[in-house]
Write a protein that holds these residues in place. Structure first.
Motif, PDB file in Angstrom:
ATOM      1  N   LEU A 163       0.855  -1.188   0.000  1.00  0.00           N
ATOM      2  CA  LEU A 163       0.000   0.000   0.000  1.00  0.00           C
ATOM      3  C   LEU A 163       0.890   1.237   0.000  1.00  0.00           C
ATOM      4  CD1 LEU A 163      -2.750   1.429   0.354  1.00  0.00           C
ATOM      5  CD2 LEU A 163      -2.450   1.129   2.842  1.00  0.00           C
ATOM      6  N   VAL A 164       0.621   2.149  -0.906  1.00  0.00           N
ATOM      7  CA  VAL A 164       1.414   3.371  -1.004  1.00  0.00           C
ATOM      8  C   VAL A 164       0.491   4.534  -1.331  1.00  0.00           C
ATOM      9  CG1 VAL A 164       1.932   2.998  -3.460  1.00  0.00           C
ATOM     10  CG2 VAL A 164       3.499   4.368  -2.053  1.00  0.00           C
ATOM     11  N   GLN A 165       0.858   5.709  -0.873  1.00  0.00           N
ATOM     12  CA  GLN A 165       0.061   6.900  -1.162  1.00  0.00           C
ATOM     13  C   GLN A 165       0.325   7.384  -2.582  1.00  0.00           C
ATOM     14  OE1 GLN A 165       0.909   9.809   1.892  1.00  0.00           O
ATOM     15  NE2 GLN A 165      -0.513   8.852   3.329  1.00  0.00           N
ATOM     16  N   PRO A 166      -0.626   8.098  -3.165  1.00  0.00           N
ATOM     17  CA  PRO A 166      -0.382   8.685  -4.495  1.00  0.00           C
ATOM     18  C   PRO A 166       0.892   9.532  -4.487  1.00  0.00           C
ATOM     19  CG  PRO A 166      -2.693   8.881  -3.919  1.00  0.00           C
ATOM     20  CD  PRO A 166      -1.996   8.347  -2.696  1.00  0.00           C
ATOM     21  N   GLY A 167       1.669   9.390  -5.550  1.00  0.00           N
ATOM     22  CA  GLY A 167       2.948  10.073  -5.635  1.00  0.00           C
ATOM     23  C   GLY A 167       4.105   9.272  -5.068  1.00  0.00           C
ATOM     24  N   GLY A 168       3.810   8.177  -4.407  1.00  0.00           N
ATOM     25  CA  GLY A 168       4.841   7.343  -3.810  1.00  0.00           C
ATOM     26  C   GLY A 168       5.498   6.399  -4.796  1.00  0.00           C
TER      27      GLY A 168
ATOM     28  N   ARG B 133       7.344   6.968 -15.789  1.00  0.00           N
ATOM     29  CA  ARG B 133       7.181   6.756 -14.339  1.00  0.00           C
ATOM     30  C   ARG B 133       7.744   5.409 -13.888  1.00  0.00           C
ATOM     31  NH1 ARG B 133       2.244   6.181 -12.308  1.00  0.00           N
ATOM     32  NH2 ARG B 133       1.304   5.379 -14.239  1.00  0.00           N
ATOM     33  N   PHE B 134       7.693   4.401 -14.756  1.00  0.00           N
ATOM     34  CA  PHE B 134       8.169   3.063 -14.413  1.00  0.00           C
ATOM     35  C   PHE B 134       9.472   2.774 -15.162  1.00  0.00           C
ATOM     36  CE2 PHE B 134       3.815   0.867 -13.365  1.00  0.00           C
ATOM     37  CZ  PHE B 134       3.515   1.902 -12.503  1.00  0.00           C
TER      38      PHE B 134
ATOM     39  N   GLU C  15      10.747  -0.634 -11.172  1.00  0.00           N
ATOM     40  CA  GLU C  15      10.749   0.536 -10.308  1.00  0.00           C
ATOM     41  C   GLU C  15       9.562   1.400 -10.708  1.00  0.00           C
ATOM     42  OE1 GLU C  15      13.306   1.069  -7.974  1.00  0.00           O
ATOM     43  OE2 GLU C  15      12.148   2.759  -7.187  1.00  0.00           O
ATOM     44  N   MET C  16       8.692   1.681  -9.745  1.00  0.00           N
ATOM     45  CA  MET C  16       7.469   2.431 -10.027  1.00  0.00           C
ATOM     46  C   MET C  16       7.484   3.719  -9.210  1.00  0.00           C
ATOM     47  SD  MET C  16       4.680  -0.663 -10.108  1.00  0.00           S
ATOM     48  CE  MET C  16       4.712  -0.897  -8.338  1.00  0.00           C
ATOM     49  N   ASN C  17       7.484   4.841  -9.889  1.00  0.00           N
ATOM     50  CA  ASN C  17       7.503   6.151  -9.243  1.00  0.00           C
ATOM     51  C   ASN C  17       6.244   6.931  -9.584  1.00  0.00           C
ATOM     52  OD1 ASN C  17      10.189   5.813  -8.140  1.00  0.00           O
ATOM     53  ND2 ASN C  17      10.978   6.169 -10.205  1.00  0.00           N
ATOM     54  N   ASN C  18       5.981   7.967  -8.776  1.00  0.00           N
ATOM     55  CA  ASN C  18       4.816   8.824  -8.997  1.00  0.00           C
ATOM     56  C   ASN C  18       3.554   7.978  -9.216  1.00  0.00           C
ATOM     57  OD1 ASN C  18       3.317  11.154  -9.346  1.00  0.00           O
ATOM     58  ND2 ASN C  18       3.848  11.373 -11.516  1.00  0.00           N
ATOM     59  N   LEU C  19       3.329   7.061  -8.308  1.00  0.00           N
ATOM     60  CA  LEU C  19       2.210   6.143  -8.458  1.00  0.00           C
ATOM     61  C   LEU C  19       0.879   6.873  -8.347  1.00  0.00           C
ATOM     62  CD1 LEU C  19       3.736   3.155  -6.525  1.00  0.00           C
ATOM     63  CD2 LEU C  19       2.814   3.036  -8.847  1.00  0.00           C
TER      64      LEU C  19
ATOM     65  N   GLN D 156       0.158  -7.675  -4.985  1.00  0.00           N
ATOM     66  CA  GLN D 156      -0.846  -6.611  -4.991  1.00  0.00           C
ATOM     67  C   GLN D 156      -0.179  -5.248  -4.792  1.00  0.00           C
ATOM     68  OE1 GLN D 156      -4.420  -6.727  -5.265  1.00  0.00           O
ATOM     69  NE2 GLN D 156      -4.155  -4.496  -5.374  1.00  0.00           N
ATOM     70  N   VAL D 157      -0.540  -4.310  -5.631  1.00  0.00           N
ATOM     71  CA  VAL D 157      -0.138  -2.917  -5.471  1.00  0.00           C
ATOM     72  C   VAL D 157      -1.407  -2.093  -5.295  1.00  0.00           C
ATOM     73  CG1 VAL D 157       0.885  -0.912  -6.612  1.00  0.00           C
ATOM     74  CG2 VAL D 157       1.986  -3.159  -6.800  1.00  0.00           C
ATOM     75  N   THR D 158      -1.469  -1.363  -4.188  1.00  0.00           N
ATOM     76  CA  THR D 158      -2.619  -0.511  -3.912  1.00  0.00           C
ATOM     77  C   THR D 158      -2.136   0.914  -3.692  1.00  0.00           C
ATOM     78  OG1 THR D 158      -3.799  -2.349  -2.866  1.00  0.00           O
ATOM     79  CG2 THR D 158      -4.611  -0.123  -2.425  1.00  0.00           C
ATOM     80  N   VAL D 159      -2.661   1.835  -4.490  1.00  0.00           N
ATOM     81  CA  VAL D 159      -2.286   3.247  -4.384  1.00  0.00           C
ATOM     82  C   VAL D 159      -3.509   3.996  -3.881  1.00  0.00           C
ATOM     83  CG1 VAL D 159      -1.319   5.240  -5.559  1.00  0.00           C
ATOM     84  CG2 VAL D 159      -0.733   2.927  -6.332  1.00  0.00           C
ATOM     85  N   SER D 160      -3.399   4.470  -2.655  1.00  0.00           N
ATOM     86  CA  SER D 160      -4.552   5.109  -2.036  1.00  0.00           C
ATOM     87  C   SER D 160      -4.097   6.011  -0.897  1.00  0.00           C
ATOM     88  CB  SER D 160      -5.517   4.054  -1.496  1.00  0.00           C
ATOM     89  OG  SER D 160      -6.572   4.653  -0.773  1.00  0.00           O
ATOM     90  N   SER D 161      -4.835   7.096  -0.696  1.00  0.00           N
ATOM     91  CA  SER D 161      -4.543   7.971   0.436  1.00  0.00           C
ATOM     92  C   SER D 161      -5.380   7.586   1.646  1.00  0.00           C
ATOM     93  CB  SER D 161      -4.798   9.424   0.048  1.00  0.00           C
ATOM     94  OG  SER D 161      -6.114   9.582  -0.428  1.00  0.00           O
TER      95      SER D 161
END
Length: 126
Positions: A11-16, A68-69, A83-87, A121-126
């Motif tokens: 789990l990562v925040q947007p922009g992470g 971004r990737f 490598e995934m940036n600015n998710l 699983q990749v979850t991008v959420s605040s």
């Protein structure tokens, strides 16, 4: 027994950022083009990125992740990375790595893989 084992999701925040790994067991990954494919709930699978056989001189990125990737491989570790940036929230999905005979196969015949991992699983959420 051939296995592709993905790790690094979460789990990562947007922009992470996150770095996914795809480790090969019973298979020499540099003999294959290795692709990352994602699937979000209710959506079709999408080929996100792929790296060419051997010297990794050719890479492919879907327009949705270009800039971004970054995909890379470490043949000594028999591992491919994403490598995934600015998710963004729309990057939320299960990410799979897969072994293909070529980048073209992943781009134009996504289901014609030789080997497939279990996904992370990749979850991008605040």
């Amino acid at each position: 027994q051939v296995q592709l084992v993905e790790s690094g999701g979460g789990l990562v925040q947007p922009g992470g950022s996150l770095r996914l790994s795809c480790a090969g067991s019973g298979i020499t990954l540099d003999y294959y083009a290795i692709g990352w494919v994602r699937q979000a709930p209710g959506k079709e699978r999408e080929g996100v990125s792929c790296i060419s056989i051997g010297d990794s001189s050719i890479t492919y990125y879907a327009d949705s992740v270009k800039g971004r990737f970054t995909i890379s491989r470490d043949n000594a570790k028999n591992t491919v990375y994403l490598e995934m940036n600015n998710l963004k929230p729309e990057d939320t999905a299960v990410y799979y790595c897969a072994a293909y005979p070529s980048i073209a196969t992943m781009r134009y015949a996504l289901e014609e893989y030789d080997y497939w991992g279990q996904g992370t699983q990749v979850t991008v959420s605040s």
